[in-house]
Write a protein that holds these residues in place. Sequence first.
Motif, mmCIF file in Angstrom:
data_model
loop_
_atom_site.group_PDB
_atom_site.id
_atom_site.type_symbol
_atom_site.label_atom_id
_atom_site.label_comp_id
_atom_site.label_asym_id
_atom_site.label_seq_id
_atom_site.Cartn_x
_atom_site.Cartn_y
_atom_site.Cartn_z
ATOM 1 N N GLY A 10 0.816 -1.203 0.000
ATOM 2 C CA GLY A 10 0.000 0.000 0.000
ATOM 3 C C GLY A 10 0.841 1.240 0.000
ATOM 4 O O GLY A 10 2.052 1.196 -0.251
ATOM 5 N N LEU A 11 0.186 2.351 0.289
ATOM 6 C CA LEU A 11 0.831 3.663 0.336
ATOM 7 C C LEU A 11 0.996 4.085 1.786
ATOM 8 O O LEU A 11 0.047 4.019 2.579
ATOM 9 C CB LEU A 11 -0.025 4.683 -0.418
ATOM 10 N N VAL A 12 2.196 4.516 2.123
ATOM 11 C CA VAL A 12 2.478 4.928 3.494
ATOM 12 C C VAL A 12 3.428 6.116 3.457
ATOM 13 O O VAL A 12 4.203 6.277 2.504
ATOM 14 C CB VAL A 12 3.082 3.756 4.296
ATOM 15 N N GLN A 13 3.375 6.937 4.472
ATOM 16 C CA GLN A 13 4.273 8.094 4.552
ATOM 17 C C GLN A 13 5.635 7.683 5.108
ATOM 18 O O GLN A 13 5.762 6.642 5.770
ATOM 19 C CB GLN A 13 3.668 9.174 5.443
ATOM 20 N N THR A 14 6.624 8.489 4.827
ATOM 21 C CA THR A 14 7.953 8.248 5.372
ATOM 22 C C THR A 14 7.879 8.099 6.886
ATOM 23 O O THR A 14 7.218 8.880 7.567
ATOM 24 C CB THR A 14 8.888 9.417 5.023
ATOM 25 N N PRO A 87 11.421 6.604 1.390
ATOM 26 C CA PRO A 87 11.027 6.623 -0.031
ATOM 27 C C PRO A 87 11.795 5.609 -0.873
ATOM 28 O O PRO A 87 11.240 5.036 -1.821
ATOM 29 C CB PRO A 87 11.334 8.065 -0.456
ATOM 30 N N THR A 90 10.367 2.166 -1.718
ATOM 31 C CA THR A 90 9.300 2.029 -2.701
ATOM 32 C C THR A 90 9.684 1.014 -3.768
ATOM 33 O O THR A 90 10.745 1.122 -4.388
ATOM 34 C CB THR A 90 8.999 3.387 -3.360
ATOM 35 N N GLN A 110 2.664 -3.977 -4.340
ATOM 36 C CA GLN A 110 3.287 -2.661 -4.430
ATOM 37 C C GLN A 110 3.369 -1.994 -3.067
ATOM 38 O O GLN A 110 2.384 -1.953 -2.327
ATOM 39 C CB GLN A 110 2.486 -1.765 -5.384
ATOM 40 N N VAL A 111 4.543 -1.480 -2.760
ATOM 41 C CA VAL A 111 4.747 -0.648 -1.568
ATOM 42 C C VAL A 111 5.237 0.711 -2.046
ATOM 43 O O VAL A 111 6.243 0.793 -2.749
ATOM 44 C CB VAL A 111 5.773 -1.285 -0.611
ATOM 45 N N THR A 112 4.522 1.745 -1.656
ATOM 46 C CA THR A 112 4.895 3.104 -2.034
ATOM 47 C C THR A 112 5.042 3.934 -0.779
ATOM 48 O O THR A 112 4.115 4.011 0.032
ATOM 49 C CB THR A 112 3.845 3.737 -2.953
ATOM 50 N N VAL A 113 6.213 4.536 -0.618
ATOM 51 C CA VAL A 113 6.498 5.376 0.547
ATOM 52 C C VAL A 113 6.612 6.816 0.067
ATOM 53 O O VAL A 113 7.506 7.150 -0.719
ATOM 54 C CB VAL A 113 7.788 4.938 1.256
ATOM 55 N N SER A 114 5.717 7.649 0.534
ATOM 56 C CA SER A 114 5.712 9.049 0.100
ATOM 57 C C SER A 114 6.588 9.884 1.022
ATOM 58 O O SER A 114 6.677 9.633 2.230
ATOM 59 C CB SER A 114 4.289 9.596 0.099
#
Length: 115
Positions: A10-14, A87, A90, A110-114
């Motif tokens: 998923g999407l996660v913040q730094t 990041p 990712t 998918q792993v996305t680090v914003s």
Amino acid sequence: QVQLLESGGGLVQTGGSLRLSCAASGSIRNLGNMAWYRQAPGKQREFVATITVTGFSTYLESVKGRFTIRRDNAKNTVDLQMASLKPEDTAVYYCRAIVLNTIYWGRGTQVTVSS
């Protein structure tokens, strides 16, 4: 045949955390080492962590202290607990398993680090 199904991306913040899970099914009577790899855009797939049947684990240097790999031999699962995400983490994360000297791969999550 062996099937590996990943989940938990998923999407996660730094600085955040995620847990990836991989479930093995099929002809897994001799399920051996399990591992996580990742592939970032434009880069080659790289090793992240691996764990033996007896629980011995090794890690990519850059994830040591942040990621933890665990397996449940009764459930034929392997998890990757990721903390303090950056990041540069990712990527698409792939589960890998070895059964009788044959390597099997999952389809990836998918792993996305914003930032």
